[in-house]
Motif scaffolding. Structure first.
Motif, mmCIF file in Angstrom:
data_model
loop_
_atom_site.group_PDB
_atom_site.id
_atom_site.type_symbol
_atom_site.label_atom_id
_atom_site.label_comp_id
_atom_site.label_asym_id
_atom_site.label_seq_id
_atom_site.Cartn_x
_atom_site.Cartn_y
_atom_site.Cartn_z
ATOM 1 N N ASN A 36 0.848 -1.190 0.000
ATOM 2 C CA ASN A 36 0.000 0.000 0.000
ATOM 3 C C ASN A 36 0.881 1.236 0.000
ATOM 4 N N PHE A 38 1.676 5.266 0.282
ATOM 5 C CA PHE A 38 1.185 6.375 1.090
ATOM 6 C C PHE A 38 1.015 7.614 0.219
ATOM 7 N N VAL A 54 -5.626 0.390 -3.853
ATOM 8 C CA VAL A 54 -5.649 0.465 -2.393
ATOM 9 C C VAL A 54 -4.392 1.216 -1.963
ATOM 10 N N PHE A 55 -4.570 2.254 -1.148
ATOM 11 C CA PHE A 55 -3.427 3.047 -0.703
ATOM 12 C C PHE A 55 -3.694 3.578 0.699
ATOM 13 N N ARG A 56 -2.683 4.208 1.262
ATOM 14 C CA ARG A 56 -2.810 4.813 2.587
ATOM 15 C C ARG A 56 -2.839 6.323 2.451
ATOM 16 N N THR A 106 -6.276 3.272 5.486
ATOM 17 C CA THR A 106 -6.045 2.426 4.326
ATOM 18 C C THR A 106 -7.377 2.208 3.628
ATOM 19 N N GLU A 118 -9.502 0.743 7.132
ATOM 20 C CA GLU A 118 -8.800 0.710 8.414
ATOM 21 C C GLU A 118 -8.356 2.123 8.759
#
Length: 148
Positions: A36, A38, A54-56, A106, A118
């Motif tokens: 993931n 950022f 999907v990433f942060r 996330t 999350e």
């Protein structure tokens, strides 16, 4: 006799090389969703990621933006001082989650809204994830816990 040993040795080396390449490919394939990246809110606004990525995201929870909805759904904005990204999250927030505090989430970006799977909050008054600090410093709004 020597040529048979030499052939066998070459076959073993070739099979080992193929097995190594196959195992490396399988490990890479298995980890594709576990990596993931950022992004700060400014980076997301400048170059929005694909809706499947999907990433942060990290930054500060914007003051006055925290809205608790029906059930466990929560809406708030994340900012790094340069841009603001709306976030929705369904679930139980960490105890230390509050406005004007650092957070990392996330999830995915859908129609300009970050859908978090999350949420992590800082765990004491001195800790903030390195990525969040770097993004806040880049925007010129980071203040060290000791006031410097």
């Amino acid at each position: 006799m020597k040529s048979l040993k030499k052939k066998r040795r070459i076959q073993v080396i070739a099979i080992a090389a193929v097995a190594l390449i196959a195992s490396t490919a399988l490990i890479g394939y298995a980890m594709r969703d576990g990596i993931n990246f950022f992004h700060s809110p400014s980076q997301i606004v400048a170059e929005p990621p694909k809706s499947t990525e999907v990433f942060r995201i990290g930054g500060l929870v914007e003051e006055g933006s925290l809205v608790r909805g029906d059930g466990e759904t929560v809406r708030f904005n994340v900012t790094d001082g340069g841009a603001v990204v709306p976030v929705t999250y369904t679930g139980i927030l960490p105890d230390l989650f509050e406005e004007n505090q650092g957070m990392v989430g996330t999830g995915t970006l859908e129609n300009g809204v970050f859908k978090a799977r999350e949420i992590l909050a800082k765990h004491d008054e001195n800790y903030m994830p390195k990525e969040v600090i770097d993004a806040l410093k880049e925007q010129g709004v980071y203040q060290a816990p000791d006031g410097s």
